[in-house]
Design a protein around this motif. Structure first.
Motif, PDB file in Angstrom:
ATOM      1  N   LEU A 221       0.814  -1.202   0.000  1.00 14.47           N
ATOM      2  CA  LEU A 221       0.000   0.000   0.000  1.00 14.47           C
ATOM      3  C   LEU A 221       0.853   1.259   0.000  1.00 14.47           C
ATOM      4  O   LEU A 221       0.525   2.238  -0.675  1.00 14.47           O
ATOM      5  CB  LEU A 221      -0.910   0.012   1.237  1.00 14.47           C
ATOM      6  CG  LEU A 221      -1.741   1.275   1.451  1.00 14.47           C
ATOM      7  CD1 LEU A 221      -2.859   1.338   0.418  1.00 14.47           C
ATOM      8  CD2 LEU A 221      -2.310   1.320   2.858  1.00 14.47           C
ATOM      9  N   LEU A 222       1.970   1.252   0.734  1.00 15.64           N
ATOM     10  CA  LEU A 222       2.753   2.475   0.928  1.00 15.64           C
ATOM     11  C   LEU A 222       3.340   3.024  -0.373  1.00 15.64           C
ATOM     12  O   LEU A 222       3.251   4.234  -0.623  1.00 15.64           O
ATOM     13  CB  LEU A 222       3.845   2.239   1.963  1.00 15.64           C
ATOM     14  CG  LEU A 222       3.430   2.208   3.441  1.00 15.64           C
ATOM     15  CD1 LEU A 222       2.765   3.506   3.841  1.00 15.64           C
ATOM     16  CD2 LEU A 222       2.531   1.037   3.797  1.00 15.64           C
ATOM     17  N   PRO A 223       3.937   2.186  -1.237  1.00 15.17           N
ATOM     18  CA  PRO A 223       4.398   2.728  -2.525  1.00 15.17           C
ATOM     19  C   PRO A 223       3.259   3.298  -3.360  1.00 15.17           C
ATOM     20  O   PRO A 223       3.422   4.322  -4.029  1.00 15.17           O
ATOM     21  CB  PRO A 223       5.037   1.510  -3.219  1.00 15.17           C
ATOM     22  CG  PRO A 223       5.437   0.608  -2.092  1.00 15.17           C
ATOM     23  CD  PRO A 223       4.364   0.782  -1.065  1.00 15.17           C
ATOM     24  N   LYS A 224       2.082   2.677  -3.315  1.00 12.69           N
ATOM     25  CA  LYS A 224       0.951   3.167  -4.102  1.00 12.69           C
ATOM     26  C   LYS A 224       0.434   4.502  -3.580  1.00 12.69           C
ATOM     27  O   LYS A 224      -0.176   5.268  -4.332  1.00 12.69           O
ATOM     28  CB  LYS A 224      -0.179   2.135  -4.113  1.00 12.69           C
ATOM     29  CG  LYS A 224       0.092   0.931  -5.008  1.00 12.69           C
ATOM     30  CD  LYS A 224      -1.160   0.098  -5.189  1.00 12.69           C
ATOM     31  CE  LYS A 224      -0.938  -1.009  -6.214  1.00 12.69           C
ATOM     32  NZ  LYS A 224      -2.191  -1.763  -6.490  1.00 12.69           N
ATOM     33  N   LEU A 225       0.658   4.768  -2.303  1.00 19.44           N
ATOM     34  CA  LEU A 225       0.228   6.042  -1.738  1.00 19.44           C
ATOM     35  C   LEU A 225       1.183   7.171  -2.079  1.00 19.44           C
ATOM     36  O   LEU A 225       0.943   8.320  -1.701  1.00 19.44           O
ATOM     37  CB  LEU A 225       0.069   5.928  -0.216  1.00 19.44           C
ATOM     38  CG  LEU A 225      -1.105   5.078   0.271  1.00 19.44           C
ATOM     39  CD1 LEU A 225      -1.101   5.008   1.791  1.00 19.44           C
ATOM     40  CD2 LEU A 225      -2.435   5.619  -0.240  1.00 19.44           C
ATOM     41  N   GLY A 226       2.275   6.852  -2.761  1.00 24.98           N
ATOM     42  CA  GLY A 226       3.181   7.887  -3.230  1.00 24.98           C
ATOM     43  C   GLY A 226       4.342   8.192  -2.306  1.00 24.98           C
ATOM     44  O   GLY A 226       5.026   9.204  -2.486  1.00 24.98           O
ATOM     45  N   ILE A 227       4.591   7.341  -1.326  1.00 25.83           N
ATOM     46  CA  ILE A 227       5.721   7.579  -0.431  1.00 25.83           C
ATOM     47  C   ILE A 227       7.023   7.323  -1.183  1.00 25.83           C
ATOM     48  O   ILE A 227       7.159   6.355  -1.930  1.00 25.83           O
ATOM     49  CB  ILE A 227       5.614   6.688   0.814  1.00 25.83           C
ATOM     50  CG1 ILE A 227       4.356   7.065   1.611  1.00 25.83           C
ATOM     51  CG2 ILE A 227       6.853   6.811   1.692  1.00 25.83           C
ATOM     52  CD1 ILE A 227       4.080   6.176   2.788  1.00 25.83           C
ATOM     53  N   ASP A 228       7.972   8.208  -0.990  1.00 24.41           N
ATOM     54  CA  ASP A 228       9.275   8.130  -1.642  1.00 24.41           C
ATOM     55  C   ASP A 228       9.960   6.806  -1.293  1.00 24.41           C
ATOM     56  O   ASP A 228      10.116   6.481  -0.110  1.00 24.41           O
ATOM     57  CB  ASP A 228      10.120   9.310  -1.159  1.00 24.41           C
ATOM     58  CG  ASP A 228      11.437   9.450  -1.899  1.00 24.41           C
ATOM     59  OD1 ASP A 228      11.886   8.483  -2.545  1.00 24.41           O
ATOM     60  OD2 ASP A 228      12.034  10.544  -1.820  1.00 24.41           O
ATOM     61  N   PRO A 229      10.365   6.007  -2.300  1.00 24.19           N
ATOM     62  CA  PRO A 229      11.063   4.750  -2.014  1.00 24.19           C
ATOM     63  C   PRO A 229      12.318   4.934  -1.155  1.00 24.19           C
ATOM     64  O   PRO A 229      12.758   3.982  -0.491  1.00 24.19           O
ATOM     65  CB  PRO A 229      11.426   4.225  -3.407  1.00 24.19           C
ATOM     66  CG  PRO A 229      10.403   4.824  -4.312  1.00 24.19           C
ATOM     67  CD  PRO A 229      10.115   6.171  -3.745  1.00 24.19           C
ATOM     68  N   ALA A 230      12.881   6.141  -1.133  1.00 25.16           N
ATOM     69  CA  ALA A 230      14.050   6.387  -0.295  1.00 25.16           C
ATOM     70  C   ALA A 230      13.717   6.278   1.185  1.00 25.16           C
ATOM     71  O   ALA A 230      14.618   6.192   2.020  1.00 25.16           O
ATOM     72  CB  ALA A 230      14.625   7.773  -0.594  1.00 25.16           C
ATOM     73  N   GLU A 231      12.422   6.293   1.528  1.00 24.93           N
ATOM     74  CA  GLU A 231      12.015   6.161   2.925  1.00 24.93           C
ATOM     75  C   GLU A 231      11.776   4.710   3.330  1.00 24.93           C
ATOM     76  O   GLU A 231      11.433   4.439   4.473  1.00 24.93           O
ATOM     77  CB  GLU A 231      10.746   6.985   3.195  1.00 24.93           C
ATOM     78  CG  GLU A 231      10.945   8.485   3.119  1.00 24.93           C
ATOM     79  CD  GLU A 231      11.756   9.050   4.278  1.00 24.93           C
ATOM     80  OE1 GLU A 231      12.147   8.277   5.181  1.00 24.93           O
ATOM     81  OE2 GLU A 231      12.006  10.273   4.282  1.00 24.93           O
ATOM     82  N   PHE A 232      11.954   3.744   2.417  1.00 25.26           N
ATOM     83  CA  PHE A 232      11.778   2.338   2.749  1.00 25.26           C
ATOM     84  C   PHE A 232      13.107   1.756   3.216  1.00 25.26           C
ATOM     85  O   PHE A 232      14.135   1.925   2.537  1.00 25.26           O
ATOM     86  CB  PHE A 232      11.267   1.537   1.545  1.00 25.26           C
ATOM     87  CG  PHE A 232       9.965   2.043   0.988  1.00 25.26           C
ATOM     88  CD1 PHE A 232       8.983   2.542   1.822  1.00 25.26           C
ATOM     89  CD2 PHE A 232       9.722   2.006  -0.378  1.00 25.26           C
ATOM     90  CE1 PHE A 232       7.777   3.008   1.308  1.00 25.26           C
ATOM     91  CE2 PHE A 232       8.525   2.463  -0.897  1.00 25.26           C
ATOM     92  CZ  PHE A 232       7.543   2.966  -0.051  1.00 25.26           C
ATOM     93  N   GLY A 233      13.096   1.057   4.344  1.00 24.80           N
ATOM     94  CA  GLY A 233      14.339   0.481   4.846  1.00 24.80           C
ATOM     95  C   GLY A 233      14.092  -0.694   5.769  1.00 24.80           C
ATOM     96  O   GLY A 233      12.987  -1.248   5.830  1.00 24.80           O
ATOM     97  N   VAL A 234      15.135  -1.070   6.480  1.00 24.41           N
ATOM     98  CA  VAL A 234      15.083  -2.190   7.415  1.00 24.41           C
ATOM     99  C   VAL A 234      15.537  -1.705   8.786  1.00 24.41           C
ATOM    100  O   VAL A 234      16.064  -0.596   8.930  1.00 24.41           O
ATOM    101  CB  VAL A 234      15.970  -3.353   6.932  1.00 24.41           C
ATOM    102  CG1 VAL A 234      15.503  -3.868   5.577  1.00 24.41           C
ATOM    103  CG2 VAL A 234      17.438  -2.936   6.855  1.00 24.41           C
ATOM    104  N   ALA A 235      15.311  -2.528   9.799  1.00 23.95           N
ATOM    105  CA  ALA A 235      15.650  -2.158  11.168  1.00 23.95           C
ATOM    106  C   ALA A 235      17.103  -1.689  11.250  1.00 23.95           C
ATOM    107  O   ALA A 235      18.012  -2.346  10.724  1.00 23.95           O
ATOM    108  CB  ALA A 235      15.429  -3.342  12.104  1.00 23.95           C
ATOM    109  N   GLY A 236      17.310  -0.544  11.877  1.00 24.64           N
ATOM    110  CA  GLY A 236      18.639   0.055  11.981  1.00 24.64           C
ATOM    111  C   GLY A 236      18.857   1.183  11.007  1.00 24.64           C
ATOM    112  O   GLY A 236      19.756   2.008  11.203  1.00 24.64           O
ATOM    113  N   ASP A 237      18.026   1.267   9.949  1.00 28.03           N
ATOM    114  CA  ASP A 237      18.138   2.352   8.971  1.00 28.03           C
ATOM    115  C   ASP A 237      17.417   3.600   9.480  1.00 28.03           C
ATOM    116  O   ASP A 237      16.438   3.515  10.227  1.00 28.03           O
ATOM    117  CB  ASP A 237      17.506   1.954   7.631  1.00 28.03           C
ATOM    118  CG  ASP A 237      18.292   0.908   6.880  1.00 28.03           C
ATOM    119  OD1 ASP A 237      19.460   0.686   7.242  1.00 28.03           O
ATOM    120  OD2 ASP A 237      17.724   0.301   5.947  1.00 28.03           O
ATOM    121  N   ASP A 238      17.884   4.742   9.053  1.00 27.97           N
ATOM    122  CA  ASP A 238      17.198   6.003   9.342  1.00 27.97           C
ATOM    123  C   ASP A 238      16.169   6.240   8.242  1.00 27.97           C
ATOM    124  O   ASP A 238      16.346   7.059   7.346  1.00 27.97           O
ATOM    125  CB  ASP A 238      18.208   7.155   9.413  1.00 27.97           C
ATOM    126  CG  ASP A 238      17.544   8.494   9.737  1.00 27.97           C
ATOM    127  OD1 ASP A 238      16.404   8.481  10.234  1.00 27.97           O
ATOM    128  OD2 ASP A 238      18.163   9.546   9.464  1.00 27.97           O
TER     129      ASP A 238
END
Length: 497
Positions: A221-238
């Motif tokens: 859902l999150l990519p379809k809502l237009g959130i910047d892929p640069a904000e996707f990460g894993v535990a420990g990422d900012d």
């Protein structure tokens, strides 16, 4: 625009009074603001004039309140208050539509306001967020978007570089209006100006944890809502959006196949739900269906951690077998509020929205506005189940129901929410759990699920929202909003000078 609410500030009364008395009122028609949040303008102390809720969610000056007698006079205006203009027979308004980060999906129940001071930083980590609190930035006017995402603010300060804030929970974006012309409406037609932030450079975002699933992928859902892929990460990422790998319960492929549907190097989901401290880093947690209850990867410590997380302000949304978190909650009131049966079969689409309570009607109105082709009040999710047996109001709320595939008689709940701690008075509740007895990312009724069809993340999430994803989007942003009694209409925050 029925349902739109706006809260005026006492400054409108002050401006009218000044006009009648033909006194100086320096700055009332000024055109400039100073500093972040429009905190420039006149100085001096401010006399608080009590405000009380009026019909339709507005607030008005309470002339009969103590300290507001016939001889009471407000103090000198401050900042943008000095630019609220008295308009005989008219008012200065700003109107527009608030959208999701993609600039396409209008959003309901978003607070829109003009601040008169710098905004406070949004605190990190889970917190209690109840409706009724004063917004950051000392707003001079506030309002809410209606079921079409529209808003109209009355008595807006006139001039240049007027700040405007859009906020729902920790989603917050501040923009600047180049010019607001006095005594008329100032429509905002640029969707890029009134959308929520795509990334944290544009504004504030909640911290969201997502567990991938074997039978569903809420994280799509999150990519379809237009959130910047640069904000996707894993535990420990900012990053704002953190993905965790599914553990166990994989159907139709080797263990780990579906769990890779997310960023590389995801930590196992047990790292998240085994620890209250880990959960508490996130404002919202999305729990994708694992194709089974999978009690082998959940301990009593896990259920205790999740229960405590919800009680102190955490928000969770789960699909299908993620009901396990409610069914095994260590809060007896939460566990008793919703009955589940793991052996029940399929439900029959469509789901019918309950429009007898305010948010339910808003959801039905909103979905029809978003897609006029649908039948009003129906959600046509393509794979519906029948595991929710009962809901006990007012502790829990059923948003939508549907029949069983076999037509065994009667309808069962399909979408439910419960505010937490369950059973506590509304003014003592902080968190919220939502559950959908269905799968979202289904290619067709017989399967397969999108990740098992060879999809890659996040490319496979491209495209328009399905009907089920649209319903999920409404519930996702509702999950982010402040906690209130859902049997009552939503109202904008009051303005307190």
């Amino acid at each position: 625009m029925a349902g739109i609410t706006s809260v005026p500030n006492r400054r409108s009364w002050f401006a009218v009074a000044c006009s009648i008395a033909a006194v100086g009122c320096a700055g009332v028609t000024g055109t400039g603001v100073g500093g972040e949040g429009g905190s420039g303008g006149g100085g001096g102390g401010v006399v608080t004039v009590p405000v009380t809720p009026a019909a339709g969610g507005s607030s008005v000056i309470d002339a009969a309140a103590p300290g507001a007698g016939p001889d009471a006079q407000p103090g000198p205006c401050v900042g943008l208050q000095c630019q609220q203009v008295a308009c005989p027979g008219a008012t200065t308004t700003v109107s527009g539509t608030v959208f999701a980060p993609n600039g396409k999906l209008p959003l309901y129940n978003v607070v829109v306001y003009v601040p008169n001071a710098p905004l406070d930083p949004v605190p990190a980590g889970v917190r209690c967020d109840r409706c009724g609190a004063v917004q950051s930035g000392k707003p001079v006017v506030t309002g809410l978007t209606d079921a079409e995402g529209k808003f109209k603010l009355n008595n807006v300060p006139a001039g240049t570089d007027i700040p405007l804030v859009m906020q729902v929970g920790k989603w917050r974006r501040k923009v600047t209006l180049a010019k607001v012309i006095a005594c008329q409406d100032n429509p905002i037609t640029d969707a890029n100006l009134t959308r929520l932030p795509r990334n944290r450079k544009e504004g504030d975002m909640p911290s969201v944890a997502i567990t991938t699933g074997s039978c569903d992928q809420l994280g799509c859902l999150l990519p379809k809502l237009g959130i910047d892929p640069a904000e996707f990460g894993v535990a420990g990422d900012d990053k704002a959006i953190i993905y965790y790998n599914a553990v166990g319960g994989v159907v139709g492929g080797p263990v780990g196949t579906v769990g890779t549907f997310g960023p590389p190097n995801m930590r196992p989901s047990t790292d998240l739900w085994d620890s209250e401290a880990a959960l508490s880093k996130y404002d919202v947690t999305l729990l994708s269906c694992e194709c089974g209850e999978n009690l082998n990867n959940k301990s009593m410590a896990s259920f205790t951690a999740m229960t405590n997380y919800l009680a102190k302000g955490g928000r969770i949304f789960g699909s299908h077998f993620s009901y396990v978190w409610l069914n095994h909650s260590t809060d007896p009131d939460l566990k008793a509020a919703i009955g589940f049966e793991s052996t029940k079969g399929l439900g029959k689409p469509p789901m019918t929205i309950d429009t007898t309570f305010p948010k339910g009607k808003a959801m039905a109105d909103w979905m029809k506005f978003v897609d006029p082709a649908i039948t009003y009040g129906e959600i046509d999710s393509r794979q519906v189940f029948d595991n929710i047996a009962s809901v006990t109001p007012p502790t829990a709320t059923s948003w939508a129901t549907s029949a069983t595939t076999g037509g065994a008689g009667g309808n069962s709940p399909r979408i439910i929410t419960v505010n937490t701690p369950a059973g506590a008075p509304a003014d003592k509740q902080c968190g919220r759990a939502a559950h959908l007895d269905a799968h979202i990312t289904v290619d067709n009724e017989a399967g397969p699920m999108m990740p098992r069809a060879g999809g890659t993340f996040p490319a496979s999430c491209a495209g328009n929202l399905t009907n089920g994803e649209t319903a999920l989007a409404f519930l996702f942003f509702d999950l982010s909003s402040c906690i209130q009694d859902d049997t009552k209409p939503v109202v904008p925050p009051i303005v307190i000078p």
